[in-house]
Design an enzyme around this catalytic site. Structure first.
Site, PDB file in Angstrom:
ATOM      1  N   LYS A  48      36.679  -6.056  46.036  1.00 23.70           N
ATOM      2  CA  LYS A  48      35.910  -5.698  44.844  1.00 23.70           C
ATOM      3  C   LYS A  48      36.292  -6.591  43.668  1.00 23.70           C
ATOM      4  O   LYS A  48      35.446  -6.953  42.839  1.00 23.70           O
ATOM      5  CB  LYS A  48      36.138  -4.223  44.478  1.00 23.70           C
ATOM      6  CG  LYS A  48      35.376  -3.746  43.245  1.00 23.70           C
ATOM      7  CD  LYS A  48      33.861  -3.876  43.405  1.00 23.70           C
ATOM      8  CE  LYS A  48      33.118  -3.456  42.130  1.00 23.70           C
ATOM      9  NZ  LYS A  48      33.133  -1.992  41.911  1.00 23.70           N
ATOM     10  N   THR A  59      36.871   2.017  41.542  1.00 26.49           N
ATOM     11  CA  THR A  59      37.384   0.646  41.447  1.00 26.49           C
ATOM     12  C   THR A  59      38.731   0.725  40.759  1.00 26.49           C
ATOM     13  O   THR A  59      38.820   1.001  39.557  1.00 26.49           O
ATOM     14  CB  THR A  59      36.421  -0.256  40.658  1.00 26.49           C
ATOM     15  OG1 THR A  59      35.178  -0.341  41.360  1.00 26.49           O
ATOM     16  CG2 THR A  59      37.004  -1.664  40.503  1.00 26.49           C
ATOM     17  N   LYS A  72      37.297  -3.428  32.400  1.00 21.73           N
ATOM     18  CA  LYS A  72      38.333  -2.684  33.120  1.00 21.73           C
ATOM     19  C   LYS A  72      38.562  -3.311  34.491  1.00 21.73           C
ATOM     20  O   LYS A  72      39.696  -3.550  34.912  1.00 21.73           O
ATOM     21  CB  LYS A  72      37.919  -1.221  33.257  1.00 21.73           C
ATOM     22  CG  LYS A  72      38.961  -0.320  33.928  1.00 21.73           C
ATOM     23  CD  LYS A  72      38.772  -0.190  35.431  1.00 21.73           C
ATOM     24  CE  LYS A  72      37.552   0.643  35.763  1.00 21.73           C
ATOM     25  NZ  LYS A  72      37.453   0.909  37.236  1.00 21.73           N
TER      26      LYS A  72
END
Length: 287
Positions: free
Chosen positions: A171, A96, A239
């Site tokens: 995502k 990611t 994050k």
């Protein structure tokens, strides 16, 4: 088909194992050699000393590491993945990361005659272990068509979202939605506990209606019990949300709810919950 997997964290370790078990000749690389040896002992695949060595003669190389800089550290340089790929091979990045990195890697691969797919996943550690991840991809249709059957080893659903970077954008949406859902569950379950409702009867009932979600059915027991030592860590979620905030800023997109929940996750970190599951938002009400 010969494949490689770079990065054997909680996601990569089982994903690479599924590839080996599905009959793909799999070579792995991990910064910690002990983790690679443990993987080999469990799945009987091959270990490489560098990302370059892992990529040699491979048709597809998968990567799943921490962040943009971690990806660059295993892709570029004399010992990086690109130095070992053969012509026509495809690099698939499951990390990611930012959409900008995906576009950068796509160009770098094109310049050298390789294919590239950005392919972040959803489903967490349990999804990786059980081989039922959802994969959001960005790249060309031809490259996707070649790697999608391979990803079926650990995925229950894969979708090409658009050009390079589109997987990462999808995502970001995924994480934004999860943040709101988990905060809603934290507030709702805290309310239920305070007014004396039976958790099992409550969830059995409302999960059948419009409030139902994966998070509700899979996390309600541990949320009520105050158990968080598992799953997708708060550090990782923050994050991921940080990447979404950077993208939103570029497009002048407001994310007020997501920023609020990110602040709540920061509170959880201050409680020592850096590695707790994202469902630990309810811990704020149990202080």
């Amino acid at each position: 088909m010969k494949v490689a997997f770079i990065g054997l964290g909680v996601m990569g370790f089982p994903m690479a194992g599924h590839l080996q078990n599905a009959g793909y000749k799999t070579t792995v690389y991990n910064r910690s050699e002990a983790k690679a040896i443990a993987w080999q002992n469990e799945f009987s695949g091959n270990i490489a000393a560098t990302p370059k060595d892992a990529a040699l003669e491979c048709d597809v190389v998968f990567c799943c590491v921490g962040n943009d800089d971690d990806v660059r550290s295993v892709v570029y340089g004399d010992s990086g993945i690109l130095a070992g790929l053969k012509q026509g091979a495809i690099l698939v990045d499951h990390t990611t990361a930012s959409a900008e990195l995906a576009k950068e890697l796509d160009k770098a691969c094109q310049d050298k005659g390789f294919g590239f797919i950005d392919a972040p996943v959803s489903g967490g550690q349990a999804g990786a272990e059980n081989g039922v991840l959802t994969v959001m991809c960005g790249g060309s249709e031809s490259h996707f068509a070649k790697v999608a059957p391979v990803m079926d080893a650990y995925a229950r659903f894969t979708q090409l979202m658009g050009d390079a970077g589109a997987g990462q954008l999808a995502k970001m949406v995924n994480q934004i939605c999860i943040a709101g859902v988990v905060q809603g569950l934290a507030e709702g379950f805290n309310f239920a506990e305070k007014v004396g409702l039976d958790p099992d009867k409550l969830v059995e009932t409302i999960s059948k209606g419009a409030a139902g979600s994966w998070q509700m059915e899979n996390r309600y027991k541990t949320m009520f019990a105050g158990e968080y030592e598992f799953g997708f860590a708060v550090d990782w979620m923050r994050k991921d949300l940080g990447i979404a905030f950077e993208q939103a800023q570029q497009h002048n997109i407001e994310l007020p709810m997501t920023r609020m929940v990110d602040g709540y996750y920061q509170e959880v970190q201050s409680m020592g919950g850096n590695r707790w599951d994202t469902s630990s938002l309810i811990a704020r009400f149990k202080k």
